[in-house]
Design a protein around this motif. Structure first.
Motif, PDB file in Angstrom:
ATOM      1  N   LEU A 185      -4.881   2.262  -0.510  1.00 33.28           N
ATOM      2  CA  LEU A 185      -4.434   2.608  -1.849  1.00 33.28           C
ATOM      3  C   LEU A 185      -3.174   1.843  -2.217  1.00 33.28           C
ATOM      4  O   LEU A 185      -2.281   1.675  -1.388  1.00 33.28           O
ATOM      5  N   SER A 205       0.841  -1.198   0.000  1.00 30.90           N
ATOM      6  CA  SER A 205       0.000   0.000   0.000  1.00 30.90           C
ATOM      7  C   SER A 205       0.878   1.250   0.000  1.00 30.90           C
ATOM      8  O   SER A 205       2.110   1.172   0.014  1.00 30.90           O
ATOM      9  N   ARG A 226     -14.367  -2.959  -7.273  1.00 36.72           N
ATOM     10  CA  ARG A 226     -13.870  -1.767  -7.947  1.00 36.72           C
ATOM     11  C   ARG A 226     -13.603  -0.709  -6.890  1.00 36.72           C
ATOM     12  O   ARG A 226     -14.230  -0.719  -5.820  1.00 36.72           O
ATOM     13  N   PRO A 227     -12.687   0.207  -7.146  1.00 37.76           N
ATOM     14  CA  PRO A 227     -12.440   1.280  -6.181  1.00 37.76           C
ATOM     15  C   PRO A 227     -13.707   2.063  -5.889  1.00 37.76           C
ATOM     16  O   PRO A 227     -14.494   2.353  -6.792  1.00 37.76           O
ATOM     17  N   LEU A 231      -8.102  -2.050  -0.028  1.00 36.81           N
ATOM     18  CA  LEU A 231      -7.063  -2.255  -1.030  1.00 36.81           C
ATOM     19  C   LEU A 231      -7.447  -3.413  -1.953  1.00 36.81           C
ATOM     20  O   LEU A 231      -7.073  -3.439  -3.131  1.00 36.81           O
ATOM     21  N   ASP A 248     -10.256  -3.919  -3.271  1.00 30.08           N
ATOM     22  CA  ASP A 248     -11.091  -3.440  -4.380  1.00 30.08           C
ATOM     23  C   ASP A 248     -10.229  -3.081  -5.585  1.00 30.08           C
ATOM     24  O   ASP A 248     -10.553  -3.411  -6.727  1.00 30.08           O
ATOM     25  N   HIS A 249      -9.134  -2.393  -5.347  1.00 28.42           N
ATOM     26  CA  HIS A 249      -8.203  -2.041  -6.428  1.00 28.42           C
ATOM     27  C   HIS A 249      -7.595  -3.296  -7.037  1.00 28.42           C
ATOM     28  O   HIS A 249      -7.512  -3.422  -8.265  1.00 28.42           O
ATOM     29  N   ALA A 289      -8.056  -4.885 -10.818  1.00 24.80           N
ATOM     30  CA  ALA A 289      -6.887  -5.101 -11.683  1.00 24.80           C
ATOM     31  C   ALA A 289      -6.799  -6.553 -12.138  1.00 24.80           C
ATOM     32  O   ALA A 289      -6.415  -6.833 -13.272  1.00 24.80           O
ATOM     33  N   LEU A 309      -0.932  -0.640 -10.458  1.00 22.01           N
ATOM     34  CA  LEU A 309      -1.517  -1.971 -10.586  1.00 22.01           C
ATOM     35  C   LEU A 309      -1.426  -2.525 -11.996  1.00 22.01           C
ATOM     36  O   LEU A 309      -1.939  -3.620 -12.263  1.00 22.01           O
ATOM     37  N   ASP A 364      -0.174   6.918  -9.682  1.00 19.45           N
ATOM     38  CA  ASP A 364      -1.607   6.661  -9.721  1.00 19.45           C
ATOM     39  C   ASP A 364      -1.861   5.184  -9.520  1.00 19.45           C
ATOM     40  O   ASP A 364      -1.083   4.327  -9.938  1.00 19.45           O
ATOM     41  N   ALA A 365      -2.998   4.881  -8.888  1.00 20.19           N
ATOM     42  CA  ALA A 365      -3.320   3.494  -8.570  1.00 20.19           C
ATOM     43  C   ALA A 365      -3.338   2.620  -9.816  1.00 20.19           C
ATOM     44  O   ALA A 365      -2.816   1.505  -9.824  1.00 20.19           O
ATOM     45  N   GLU A 366      -3.925   3.111 -10.904  1.00 20.33           N
ATOM     46  CA  GLU A 366      -4.014   2.310 -12.117  1.00 20.33           C
ATOM     47  C   GLU A 366      -2.633   2.025 -12.686  1.00 20.33           C
ATOM     48  O   GLU A 366      -2.368   0.925 -13.189  1.00 20.33           O
TER      49      GLU A 366
END
Length: 332
Positions: free
Chosen positions: A95, A78, A245-246, A207, A209-210, A214, A150, A145-147
């Protein structure tokens, strides 16, 4: 108090202690507690603190998880840089910060191709790649960024994904994570495909969810160490989210908690309840408050009950409505 009264009191409390792990009937020494009880309390408090602060051995866990045959795990950290920040900033634990492959053998390409072939139950689209550092910082020093982070998590499109998260008790994950995943795989059986597992550190439930998004899984199961108490320091919980999903809220999840055999829930029973919830979520199309497991409340599998959300009463016929109640199953 006389000797006879003292013996009777001890026998009374001894019987009650068989039904709970709570500290009851501790006795007294003058105006305070007996020395033995004070020392036991301090030992339990130390165990709880250790459970929170001792780090997870990611490599050892990854080796054990790989042996289950569900795929080579990926490690997601995270955005909490260390344990202190994780405890002070719960938001950062939700995150993603960095991704890396973890395995006993770092040359995992051949094993990934074999274990995750099209005919296998596990689906893999490629090994995860390292991304960022422990703080989730990009090359320019800014937050990734998270995307983007991941992108190192392999998309699978599988039915179910497992996220093994340290949470507030890495000890719980170390003790119970691998046998719990094995029990879940057995309970879910050949009905579902599994994504390669993900090990998450400094992690909160969200976390998952992310990670689930992915991975591209239909349902994500987050196995996470629960907050230690003075009676139990190694309790594991399973959080189920359908279509992760986030931005999902806690109301959109289901939880199976207090997993720590032999005193707590057994692996077999926890897997049984979780598998029933996975089945129910697929039928209902969502997880959370509308999805109920009432197997412990039902007298038999032949007489399912439905909770009428409008009245709060239990009816003895199944009727359509906003909630799905699962059929009874016999616990092992």
């Amino acid at each position: 108090m006389g000797v006879a009264e003292d013996v009777a009191a001890q026998e009374f409390w001894a019987g009650l202690r068989l039904t709970t792990q709570a500290r009851i009937g501790l006795g007294r020494a003058g105006d305070g507690l007996p020395t033995r009880e004070v020392l036991e309390f301090r030992a339990a408090h130390a165990a709880a603190r250790d459970a929170v602060h001792n780090p997870l051995d990611v490599d050892a866990l990854a080796t054990a998880v790989s042996a289950l045959g569900v795929g080579e795990p990926v490690h997601v950290r995270s955005r909490a840089g260390d344990r202190s920040e994780y405890l002070r900033r719960p938001d950062l634990g939700r995150l993603p910060g960095a991704v890396e492959v973890v395995a006993a053998d770092r040359n995992v390409a051949d094993r990934v191709a074999a274990a995750n072939s099209p005919g296998a139950r596990t689906i893999w689209s490629g090994a995860g790649l390292g991304c960022g550092d422990g703080m989730g910082m990009g090359a320019a020093g800014s937050r990734t960024d998270a995307e983007e982070v991941l992108a190192g998590v392999p998309y699978s499109g599988a039915d179910v994904g497992f996220v093994l998260a340290d949470g507030l008790s890495p000890r719980a994950l170390s003790d119970h994570g691998v046998p719990m995943v094995a029990a879940l795989m057995a309970a879910l059986g050949d009905r579902y495909t599994f994504a390669p597992p993900v090990i998450a550190t400094q992690a909160r439930v969200a976390l998952g969810d992310h990670i689930g998004a992915a991975l591209g899984v239909t349902t994500v199961l987050v196995l996470i160490g629960e907050r230690p108490g003075l009676s139990v320091a190694d309790s594991l919980g399973i959080y189920l989210t359908h279509h992760p999903r986030p931005g999902r809220t806690d109301a959109e999840r289901n939880c199976v908690s207090n997993i720590h055999p032999p005193e707590g829930l057994t692996y077999a029973r926890a897997a049984q309840v979780t598998a029933a919830l996975v089945d129910g979520a697929r039928r209902l199309g969502r997880s959370g408050v509308d999805l109920k497991d009432t197997s412990t409340e039902l007298p038999s599998a032949a007489t399912p009950l439905v909770l009428d959300a409008s009245s709060g009463r239990v009816n003895d016929i199944r009727r359509p409505g906003p909630s799905l109640v699962l059929d009874a199953v016999d616990p092992e």
